[in-house]
Design a protein around this motif. Structure first.
Motif, PDB file in Angstrom:
ATOM      1  N   PHE A  31      88.347 -23.261  67.791  1.00 46.46           N
ATOM      2  CA  PHE A  31      89.685 -22.843  67.382  1.00 46.46           C
ATOM      3  C   PHE A  31      90.321 -21.865  68.368  1.00 46.46           C
ATOM      4  O   PHE A  31      91.380 -21.308  68.108  1.00 46.46           O
ATOM      5  CB  PHE A  31      89.661 -22.207  65.990  1.00 46.46           C
ATOM      6  N   GLY A  32      89.691 -21.644  69.508  1.00 48.49           N
ATOM      7  CA  GLY A  32      90.281 -20.773  70.513  1.00 48.49           C
ATOM      8  C   GLY A  32      90.120 -19.297  70.230  1.00 48.49           C
ATOM      9  O   GLY A  32      90.912 -18.483  70.721  1.00 48.49           O
ATOM     10  N   ARG A  33      89.094 -18.926  69.446  1.00 53.00           N
ATOM     11  CA  ARG A  33      88.855 -17.512  69.139  1.00 53.00           C
ATOM     12  C   ARG A  33      87.460 -17.074  69.584  1.00 53.00           C
ATOM     13  O   ARG A  33      86.688 -16.528  68.811  1.00 53.00           O
ATOM     14  CB  ARG A  33      89.024 -17.272  67.634  1.00 53.00           C
ATOM     15  N   PRO A  34      87.114 -17.297  70.857  1.00 49.24           N
ATOM     16  CA  PRO A  34      85.776 -16.886  71.316  1.00 49.24           C
ATOM     17  C   PRO A  34      85.577 -15.379  71.262  1.00 49.24           C
ATOM     18  O   PRO A  34      84.441 -14.898  71.190  1.00 49.24           O
ATOM     19  CB  PRO A  34      85.726 -17.409  72.761  1.00 49.24           C
ATOM     20  N   ASP A  35      86.685 -14.632  71.281  1.00 52.63           N
ATOM     21  CA  ASP A  35      86.593 -13.175  71.215  1.00 52.63           C
ATOM     22  C   ASP A  35      86.088 -12.690  69.857  1.00 52.63           C
ATOM     23  O   ASP A  35      85.660 -11.536  69.730  1.00 52.63           O
ATOM     24  CB  ASP A  35      87.956 -12.548  71.501  1.00 52.63           C
ATOM     25  N   PRO A 136      86.709 -11.200  59.162  1.00 51.47           N
ATOM     26  CA  PRO A 136      88.130 -11.588  59.155  1.00 51.47           C
ATOM     27  C   PRO A 136      88.429 -12.837  59.961  1.00 51.47           C
ATOM     28  O   PRO A 136      89.367 -13.569  59.644  1.00 51.47           O
ATOM     29  CB  PRO A 136      88.814 -10.361  59.758  1.00 51.47           C
ATOM     30  N   ALA A 137      87.649 -13.110  61.002  1.00 53.77           N
ATOM     31  CA  ALA A 137      87.909 -14.288  61.831  1.00 53.77           C
ATOM     32  C   ALA A 137      87.790 -15.572  61.018  1.00 53.77           C
ATOM     33  O   ALA A 137      88.523 -16.538  61.255  1.00 53.77           O
ATOM     34  CB  ALA A 137      86.945 -14.327  63.015  1.00 53.77           C
ATOM     35  N   LEU A 138      86.897 -15.599  60.037  1.00 56.02           N
ATOM     36  CA  LEU A 138      86.747 -16.791  59.206  1.00 56.02           C
ATOM     37  C   LEU A 138      87.918 -16.928  58.238  1.00 56.02           C
ATOM     38  O   LEU A 138      88.337 -18.038  57.908  1.00 56.02           O
ATOM     39  CB  LEU A 138      85.419 -16.746  58.449  1.00 56.02           C
ATOM     40  N   GLU A 139      88.447 -15.810  57.796  1.00 54.85           N
ATOM     41  CA  GLU A 139      89.650 -15.855  56.959  1.00 54.85           C
ATOM     42  C   GLU A 139      90.828 -16.375  57.780  1.00 54.85           C
ATOM     43  O   GLU A 139      91.674 -17.121  57.276  1.00 54.85           O
ATOM     44  CB  GLU A 139      89.971 -14.470  56.417  1.00 54.85           C
ATOM     45  N   TYR A 140      90.855 -16.016  59.055  1.00 58.08           N
ATOM     46  CA  TYR A 140      91.898 -16.525  59.959  1.00 58.08           C
ATOM     47  C   TYR A 140      91.849 -18.042  60.038  1.00 58.08           C
ATOM     48  O   TYR A 140      92.897 -18.700  60.082  1.00 58.08           O
ATOM     49  CB  TYR A 140      91.726 -15.913  61.347  1.00 58.08           C
ATOM     50  N   LEU A 141      90.639 -18.611  60.069  1.00 58.14           N
ATOM     51  CA  LEU A 141      90.508 -20.063  60.152  1.00 58.14           C
ATOM     52  C   LEU A 141      91.203 -20.737  58.970  1.00 58.14           C
ATOM     53  O   LEU A 141      91.888 -21.754  59.141  1.00 58.14           O
ATOM     54  CB  LEU A 141      89.034 -20.469  60.168  1.00 58.14           C
ATOM     55  N   LEU A 142      91.039 -20.167  57.786  1.00 60.24           N
ATOM     56  CA  LEU A 142      91.660 -20.745  56.603  1.00 60.24           C
ATOM     57  C   LEU A 142      93.178 -20.626  56.687  1.00 60.24           C
ATOM     58  O   LEU A 142      93.904 -21.577  56.370  1.00 60.24           O
ATOM     59  CB  LEU A 142      91.144 -20.038  55.351  1.00 60.24           C
ATOM     60  N   HIS A 143      93.680 -19.474  57.134  1.00 57.79           N
ATOM     61  CA  HIS A 143      95.123 -19.289  57.289  1.00 57.79           C
ATOM     62  C   HIS A 143      95.681 -20.237  58.351  1.00 57.79           C
ATOM     63  O   HIS A 143      96.761 -20.817  58.186  1.00 57.79           O
ATOM     64  CB  HIS A 143      95.427 -17.834  57.669  1.00 57.79           C
ATOM     65  N   HIS A 144      94.939 -20.379  59.449  1.00 57.23           N
ATOM     66  CA  HIS A 144      95.369 -21.277  60.523  1.00 57.23           C
ATOM     67  C   HIS A 144      95.466 -22.713  60.016  1.00 57.23           C
ATOM     68  O   HIS A 144      96.433 -23.428  60.303  1.00 57.23           O
ATOM     69  CB  HIS A 144      94.380 -21.194  61.688  1.00 57.23           C
ATOM     70  N   ALA A 145      94.456 -23.139  59.258  1.00 56.96           N
ATOM     71  CA  ALA A 145      94.450 -24.501  58.735  1.00 56.96           C
ATOM     72  C   ALA A 145      95.604 -24.733  57.775  1.00 56.96           C
ATOM     73  O   ALA A 145      96.269 -25.771  57.814  1.00 56.96           O
ATOM     74  CB  ALA A 145      93.119 -24.770  58.036  1.00 56.96           C
ATOM     75  N   ALA A 146      95.866 -23.744  56.907  1.00 55.11           N
ATOM     76  CA  ALA A 146      96.967 -23.881  55.953  1.00 55.11           C
ATOM     77  C   ALA A 146      98.305 -23.937  56.678  1.00 55.11           C
ATOM     78  O   ALA A 146      99.188 -24.725  56.321  1.00 55.11           O
ATOM     79  CB  ALA A 146      96.942 -22.725  54.958  1.00 55.11           C
ATOM     80  N   GLY A 147      98.461 -23.114  57.710  1.00 56.52           N
ATOM     81  CA  GLY A 147      99.703 -23.130  58.485  1.00 56.52           C
ATOM     82  C   GLY A 147      99.915 -24.443  59.207  1.00 56.52           C
ATOM     83  O   GLY A 147     101.033 -24.969  59.253  1.00 56.52           O
ATOM     84  N   ALA A 148      98.828 -24.996  59.770  1.00 56.62           N
ATOM     85  CA  ALA A 148      98.925 -26.285  60.455  1.00 56.62           C
ATOM     86  C   ALA A 148      99.312 -27.389  59.482  1.00 56.62           C
ATOM     87  O   ALA A 148     100.072 -28.291  59.822  1.00 56.62           O
ATOM     88  CB  ALA A 148      97.595 -26.609  61.142  1.00 56.62           C
TER      89      ALA A 148
END
Length: 284
Positions: A31-35, A136-148
């Protein structure tokens, strides 16, 4: 036939082997979040599942318990009415998450069927929500998926707003090209994993209409069709077509329009030059 997928040896390192597990770190890198990768995400594992062509990944009415990240292959997301008619709502390819229709619901309102042999990463929703509070990065994945998902719904509304079937097909091809290009594949040469009938169901037209439009667009030089492979030959003309409501122009008419525009530009340039000479009569 295999639809575009990210290479298992790409910089993301995202695995696509059947019968394996992947870590949250793998998913974050893809997902482009290696950081956001950490020792904690290295220890979190998700199961991977293979789905054979024609088999269901999600069934309508099934309890909502998991999300599925497409690692390879492709799916059609469908909804069946009381008469048994299957309406294709969307197509999911590599990187898409299937099952978001269950958020806020007890059951899935649509199903997902593999268009080819595919592999998915299974994300148990309870685990994902619980882990998201700690990472929080895993919560971001869910937000990213919902936005997409919301963005794709907007694309579908734009596609369906066209009264002309030719414009709908043009918009669909351009949208699919953008999705394929985002995976690092050609934005011109498309591998269409779905059948003409599936495309027709998605566009709300008869499947004969899809075949007729593709043949006409091929004849007039917009695209080149070879079975399920489609090359976008004249991108500028396709972009122009997707903006109109009165249908396409033939190749000859487009050429004539271009010649007329060029002639008008030459006349305008000549008039402008004559005007400058009149303003400066001493110029030699």
């Amino acid at each position: 036939m295999t639809c575009p997928t990210a290479s298992p040896t790409s910089a993301t390192g995202f695995p696509s082997r059947t019968g394996t597990r992947c870590t949250a770190s793998d998913v974050l890198r893809w997902f482009g979040r290696p950081d956001q990768v950490s020792r904690a995400t290295d220890l979190i594992e998700f199961q991977m599942r293979q789905v054979h062509a024609g088999r269901s990944l999600v069934v309508e009415g099934q309890p909502f318990e998991k999300l599925h990240l497409v690692s390879s292959g492709s799916f059609k997301c469908v909804q069946t009415d009381v008469d048994g008619y299957e309406q294709v709502l969307a197509f999911a390819i590599h990187g898409d998450i299937i099952g978001l229709d269950g958020l806020g619901q007890a059951q899935h309102r649509s199903g997902a069927v593999a268009l080819e042999d595919a592999c998915v990463v299974t994300l148990p929703i309870r685990d994902l929500l619980a882990l998201g509070r700690e990472i929080p990065a895993l919560e971001y994945l869910l937000h990213h998926a919902a936005g997409a998902e919301v963005s794709r719904c907007g694309d579908t509304q734009y596609l369906m707003a066209a009264p002309s079937s030719e414009v709908r097909v043009a918009r669909f091809l351009l949208q699919f090209a953008r999705r394929q290009s985002a995976l690092g594949h050609s934005g011109r040469r498309l591998r269409m994993c779905m059948t003409r009938r599936d495309i027709a169901s998605h566009l709300g037209v008869a499947h004969e209409t899809v075949s007729r439009v593709l043949t006409a667009l091929d004849h007039d030089g917009y695209i080149s069709v070879s079975n399920r492979d489609i090359e976008l030959v004249d991108l500028s003309a396709l972009y122009e077509l997707q903006r109109v409501t009165r249908g396409r122009q033939s190749r000859e008419r487009r050429a004539d329009t271009a010649r007329q525009a060029a002639a008008r530009a030459l006349v305008k340039a000549a008039d402008s030059a004559a005007g400058r000479l009149i303003e400066c009569p001493d110029a030699r």
